[in-house]
Scaffold this active site. Structure first.
Site, PDB file in Angstrom:
ATOM      1  N   GLU A  55       3.658  -6.275   4.742  1.00 40.06           N
ATOM      2  CA  GLU A  55       3.047  -7.526   5.177  1.00 40.06           C
ATOM      3  C   GLU A  55       3.732  -8.009   6.450  1.00 40.06           C
ATOM      4  O   GLU A  55       4.949  -7.902   6.586  1.00 40.06           O
ATOM      5  CB  GLU A  55       3.196  -8.615   4.100  1.00 40.06           C
ATOM      6  CG  GLU A  55       2.695  -8.230   2.724  1.00 40.06           C
ATOM      7  CD  GLU A  55       1.188  -8.052   2.626  1.00 40.06           C
ATOM      8  OE1 GLU A  55       0.497  -8.339   3.627  1.00 40.06           O
ATOM      9  OE2 GLU A  55       0.702  -7.625   1.567  1.00 40.06           O
ATOM     10  N   GLY A  66      14.489 -13.196  -5.999  1.00 42.12           N
ATOM     11  CA  GLY A  66      15.753 -13.627  -5.396  1.00 42.12           C
ATOM     12  C   GLY A  66      16.642 -12.470  -4.988  1.00 42.12           C
ATOM     13  O   GLY A  66      17.836 -12.662  -4.731  1.00 42.12           O
ATOM     14  N   ASP A  76      -3.568  -8.622   8.697  1.00 41.57           N
ATOM     15  CA  ASP A  76      -2.357  -8.421   9.490  1.00 41.57           C
ATOM     16  C   ASP A  76      -2.314  -7.016  10.071  1.00 41.57           C
ATOM     17  O   ASP A  76      -1.633  -6.768  11.069  1.00 41.57           O
ATOM     18  CB  ASP A  76      -1.099  -8.721   8.679  1.00 41.57           C
ATOM     19  CG  ASP A  76      -1.002  -7.940   7.387  1.00 41.57           C
ATOM     20  OD1 ASP A  76      -1.985  -7.299   6.982  1.00 41.57           O
ATOM     21  OD2 ASP A  76       0.071  -7.985   6.744  1.00 41.57           O
ATOM     22  N   ASN A  91       1.910  -0.154   5.417  1.00 39.75           N
ATOM     23  CA  ASN A  91       2.372  -0.528   4.084  1.00 39.75           C
ATOM     24  C   ASN A  91       3.278  -1.727   4.259  1.00 39.75           C
ATOM     25  O   ASN A  91       4.342  -1.614   4.881  1.00 39.75           O
ATOM     26  CB  ASN A  91       3.128   0.631   3.430  1.00 39.75           C
ATOM     27  CG  ASN A  91       3.912   0.193   2.202  1.00 39.75           C
ATOM     28  OD1 ASN A  91       3.504  -0.712   1.491  1.00 39.75           O
ATOM     29  ND2 ASN A  91       5.052   0.822   1.964  1.00 39.75           N
ATOM     30  N   ARG A 130      -4.718   1.330  -0.853  1.00 37.49           N
ATOM     31  CA  ARG A 130      -4.545  -0.094  -0.587  1.00 37.49           C
ATOM     32  C   ARG A 130      -4.453  -0.938  -1.843  1.00 37.49           C
ATOM     33  O   ARG A 130      -5.254  -0.782  -2.772  1.00 37.49           O
ATOM     34  CB  ARG A 130      -5.724  -0.602   0.255  1.00 37.49           C
ATOM     35  CG  ARG A 130      -5.558  -2.055   0.684  1.00 37.49           C
ATOM     36  CD  ARG A 130      -6.705  -2.546   1.527  1.00 37.49           C
ATOM     37  NE  ARG A 130      -6.416  -3.889   2.029  1.00 37.49           N
ATOM     38  CZ  ARG A 130      -7.309  -4.852   2.150  1.00 37.49           C
ATOM     39  NH1 ARG A 130      -8.576  -4.630   1.824  1.00 37.49           N
ATOM     40  NH2 ARG A 130      -6.971  -6.045   2.595  1.00 37.49           N
ATOM     41  N   LEU A 131      -3.458  -1.826  -1.836  1.00 38.11           N
ATOM     42  CA  LEU A 131      -3.382  -2.937  -2.773  1.00 38.11           C
ATOM     43  C   LEU A 131      -3.809  -4.169  -1.983  1.00 38.11           C
ATOM     44  O   LEU A 131      -3.116  -4.598  -1.059  1.00 38.11           O
ATOM     45  CB  LEU A 131      -1.960  -3.102  -3.309  1.00 38.11           C
ATOM     46  CG  LEU A 131      -1.705  -4.276  -4.253  1.00 38.11           C
ATOM     47  CD1 LEU A 131      -2.498  -4.104  -5.539  1.00 38.11           C
ATOM     48  CD2 LEU A 131      -0.221  -4.425  -4.557  1.00 38.11           C
ATOM     49  N   CYS A 151       0.841  -1.179   0.000  1.00 38.88           N
ATOM     50  CA  CYS A 151       0.000   0.000   0.000  1.00 38.88           C
ATOM     51  C   CYS A 151       0.886   1.243   0.000  1.00 38.88           C
ATOM     52  O   CYS A 151       2.095   1.171  -0.130  1.00 38.88           O
ATOM     53  CB  CYS A 151      -0.890   0.009   1.243  1.00 38.88           C
ATOM     54  SG  CYS A 151      -1.774  -1.537   1.516  1.00 38.88           S
TER      55      CYS A 151
END
Length: 616
Positions: A83, A381, A106, A81, A54-55, A2
Site C-alpha cells: 500500500e 503494534g 495507489d 504488493n 490481488r487482495l 497481493c
C-alpha cells in the site's frame, strides 16, 4: 496486499512461445493465490512476464493488475504488493503536472509516477511495498522494495532470465529453479534460524532485494542499489520536543495507515504498543462515525498453566479487555488449542517457505485465519520493541556488551540434538558470529561518539536489520496466508529515522522501558495501561503441548525416510525428551525454549520433505 511474480530475459522474445510462458505465469500466480484470492492477471511482452494475485483493499472495482499504460514510445506495466499510504498527496502532485488518472488505485499513482519521473519517484513513497515495473520504452525491468523490508521480494537467475516473486514458492514454480540447500543454507537454518541473513533466501541461488533498495535488469546486466539509507545524526531536540514530535509521528502514521476501502481493525494485546495504535485508530474512526474491531489472542486453559517470569510478568487477556472497554471497541478474544498449534507448524512452513518461529508463528497464523473473515485489514503494534528499545538486550549490560546476536547467544540448545558429524561439518557459531560482525560493520555512526552510545546504536541497528525483519516476515506470511492485510504503523520510516538518533536517556527516561513511547501516548490511554510493564506475545505453558511435540518427533525419527534423520543424533534427542524442558533459557528471542526447539526440528523435517529439497 497481493502477490507478485514474473521474469525478464533481456535477449529472448517470449511472445514466440506465448502459450508456454502464459502457463508459467499462471502457475507462479497459482502457488501464491492465498496472498490474493480476489483477482489475478498476467502481462507478457517480448522477454518480460508479470503476474499478480490481488487482495482487494483500495479501489475494489478498477484496481486490476498488472496495470498497463501504452505510449508512443512503448508500453509500461506495474505489479504492486503493498500500500502507498500517501497516495492522495502524490496523486495531486502528478495531476498538477498533467497526469490523467483512470482509477482511484495507489497502483496507478506508482505507475504514472515512475513513467513520468523515473525510478527516483520511489523515494517519495510512504508505504509498504514490493513492486516490479516494466518500462518498455527502454526495455528495462525495475524491482523496488520498501525501506524497512515489510513486504518480501525474492529473486534468482535461471538460464539468462531474472525471475522474481513475493514468496520463494513463486520462484520454485519457474521451470529450472530447483529447491537446493548447500552448507551455507544449512548454517542459516541451524545457526541463525528462525532468522536469516538479510538479502538471502536460504535456498541455493535465491536472494532477496534488500530493504530500501531498487534493482534494474536490462541488456547491460543486473544492478541493485539503495534509494534510502538510515543515517546517524546528532539529536538536537529537548526531551519535551522529542516527546511532542514522536507523538505527532505516531499519530500521523496511524492516520495514514487507516487508508482503506474496506473496514480496518487492530490487534490488541493490552500492552503499550498495540494499545496506543488502537487508541489512535479508535479516536479517528469515532470521528467518522465508526466503531473499531479489536482482537486479542490467548491459548486454551492458559490461565491454568501460566507462570509469571521476568519476560512475561502477567497475562495479557485482562489488560486487552480493559483497554477495549475504555476505548469502546468491539472486542473479540480468540483462543488456540494445542492441536491447532501443532497442525499450524506445518502450515507456517508452507506460508514462509522456510522453518520459522515454531508455535510463535503457527499460533499467529491460526489467529489470522480467524480474523480475516471479520476484518481484511488490521493495524498492529509490531516493531515498537526494536525501534524504542523494549527488549532485555537493550538494558542488561551482560547482553548489551556480549559478542554475537544478543537474542541468540546460547548455542548449546541449537547443537543439543545435532549429530557430531554435522557439528564438525557446519561451523554454526562462526557463521553466526561473522553474520553479526558483517552487520555491525554497516552500522550508521557518528564520529567520536562515546563508546556506550556507540554500542547502543549498534544494538539498535542489529535489531532493525535482524530481529525486526524476522518478525516482519512472520507478520507478512501468517497474515497473507489467510488473505489478511496486517499493517505496522510504528515501522513508518519517519519514526525509525527520528527515534534511531534519539539518545538512550530519552528513549528510556529514568530507566523506564520504552518511556519515550509511553510519554508520547499520554492523553490516549489511562495511566495504568500506558505505564504497564512490557509483556511479549503470549505462548502456551501447557505441558501437554510439549508431550504432543515429543510424540510427533519420535514418530518422525522412527521413519527411515525422514530427511531430518541425517542431521540429528537419535540418542541425543531421546535424552532431551526424557529431560524436563527449561522454559527459562530461550535459544532464540524471549519465547523459544525447549518445546520450541522440538517444534523447530519438526518444521525442518517437514520443510525438507514437502519441498523435496536436495541437500548438497
Amino acid at each position: 496486499m497481493c502477490g507478485i511474480a514474473g521474469f525478464f530475459h533481456p535477449t529472448e522474445n517470449r511472445e514466440d512461445q506465448r502459450i508456454r510462458w502464459r502457463a508459467v505465469l499462471n502457475q507462479m500466480n497459482r502457488v501464491q493465490k492465498r496472498r490474493g484470492p480476489d483477482d489475478e492477471g498476467i502481462f507478457l511482452e517480448k522477454g518480460t512476464g508479470l503476474g499478480h494475485v490481488r487482495l482487494s483493499i483500495i479501489d475494489l472495482v478498477s484496481g486490476h493488475q498488472p496495470m498497463v499504460r501504452i505510449s508512443e514510445a512503448g508500453s509500461c506495466a506495474l505489479v504492486l504488493n503493498g500500500e502507498i499510504y500517501n497516495m492522495t498527496e502524490l496523486k495531486q502532485e502528478l495531476q498538477k503536472d498533467g497526469a490523467v488518472f483512470e482509477t482511484s488505485s495507489d497502483t496507478e499513482v506508482l505507475l504514472l509516477g515512475l513513467m513520468r519521473q523515473g525510478p527516483s519517484f520511489v523515494k517519495k513513497l510512504n508505504g509498504i511495498f514490493a513492486a516490479a515495473f516494466w518500462d518498455g520504452r527502454e526495455e528495462r525491468l525495475w524491482l523496488f522494495r520498501d525501506r524497512l523490508g515489510v513486504k518480501p521480494l525474492f529473486y534468482t537467475f535461471c538460464e539468462g532470465a531474472l525471475v522474481f516473486s513475493s514468496e520463494i514458492k513463486g520462484l520454485l514454480a519457474y521451470p529450472g529453479v530447483e529447491p537446493e540447500v548447500d552448507a551455507r543454507g544449512l548454517c542459516e537454518i541451524f545457526g541463525l534460524g528462525p532468522a536469516k541473513t538479510c538479502g538471502q533466501g536460504v535456498f541455493r541461488g535465491i536472494l532477496e532485494i534488500l530493504p530500501g533498495h531498487m534493482a534494474c535488469q536490462d541488456r547491460d546486466g543486473f544492478r541493485e542499489s539503495p534509494y534510502w539509507k538510515l543515517k546517524a545524526k546528532p539529536h538536537l531536540d529537548s526531551f519535551p520536543e522529542t516527546v511532542e514530535k514522536t507523538a505527532w509521528l505516531v499519530e500521523d502514521a496511524v492516520r495514514l495507515q487507516l487508508l482503506s476501502d474496506v473496514p480496518v481493525g487492530t490487534f490488541l494485546s493490552g500492552g503499550i504498543d498495540s494499545s496506543l495504535v488502537t487508541a489512535i485508530s479508535a479516536r479517528i474512526l469515532k470521528k467518522r462515525g465508526k466503531t473499531l474491531n479489536t482482537f486479542s489472542f490467548d491459548f486454551q486453559d492458559n490461565q491454568k498453566y501460566f507462570r509469571s517470569n521476568s519476560f512475561q510478568p502477567d497475562q495479557d487477556g485482562p489488560w486487552a479487555r480493559k483497554t477495549a472497554d475504555f476505548l469502546h471497541t468491539t472486542h473479540r478474544c480468540l483462543e488456540c488449542t494445542n492441536q491447532d498449534q501443532l497442525e499450524g507448524l506445518y502450515k507456517a512452513v508452507d506460508a514462509r517457505d522456510l522453518p520459522c518461529m515454531a508455535d510463535v508463528e503457527s499460533s499467529m497464523l491460526y489467529f489470522c485465519s480467524k480474523v480475516a473473515p471479520i476484518n481484511r485489514v488490521v493495524l498492529t503494534g509490531e516493531c515498537a520493541d526494536e525501534i524504542f528499545g523494549g527488549y532485555p538486550w537493550f538494558h542488561r549490560k551482560d547482553l548489551l556488551n556480549a559478542r554475537g546476536f544478543p537474542w541468540s547467544l546460547d548455542f548449546s540448545p541449537r547443537k543439543a540434538l545435532l549429530s557430531d558429524e554435522v557439528l564438525r561439518e557446519l561451523p554454526l557459531e562462526a557463521y553466526a558470529m561473522e553474520a553479526c560482525e558483517n552487520t555491525l560493520r554497516q552500522t550508521p555512526r557518528l564520529p567520536d561518539e562515546e563508546p556506550v552510545r556507540a554500542r547502543q546504536r549498534e544494538i539498535a541497528w542489529l535489531n532493525l536489520r535482524w530481529f525486526m525483519l524476522t518478525l516482519l516476515d512472520r507478520m507478512d506470511r501468517t497474515s497473507m496466508y489467510s488473505g489478511l492485510e496486517a499493517r505496522v504503523p510504528l515501522a513508518d520510516h519517519r519514526i525509525v529515522e527520528y527515534v534511531f538518533n534519539v539518545p538512550w536517556e530519552m528513549k528510556c527516561p529514568d530507566g523506564i522501558v520504552k518511556g519515550l513511547l509511553r510519554h508520547a501516548g499520554e492523553g490516549f490511554l489511562p495511566t495504568e495501561i500506558l505505564w504497564r510493564k512490557k509483556s511479549p506475545y503470549p505462548k502456551t505453558y501447557d505441558p501437554a503441548y510439549e508431550m504432543l511435540l515429543g510424540d510427533a518427533l519420535k514418530e518422525v525419527l522412527v521413519s527411515p525416510q525422514a530427511p531430518i534423520r541425517q542431521f540429528l543424533d537419535t540418542k541425543k534427542v531421546q535424552r532431551f525428551l526424557d529431560t524436563p524442558s527449561d522454559y527459562g533459557r530461550p535459544w532464540y528471542g524471549q519465547l523459544m525454549a525447549g518445546p520450541q526447539l522440538l517444534a523447530y526440528m519438526l518444521q525442518v523435517n517437514y520443510w525438507l520433505e514437502a519441498y523435496d529439497i536436495r541437500v548438497l
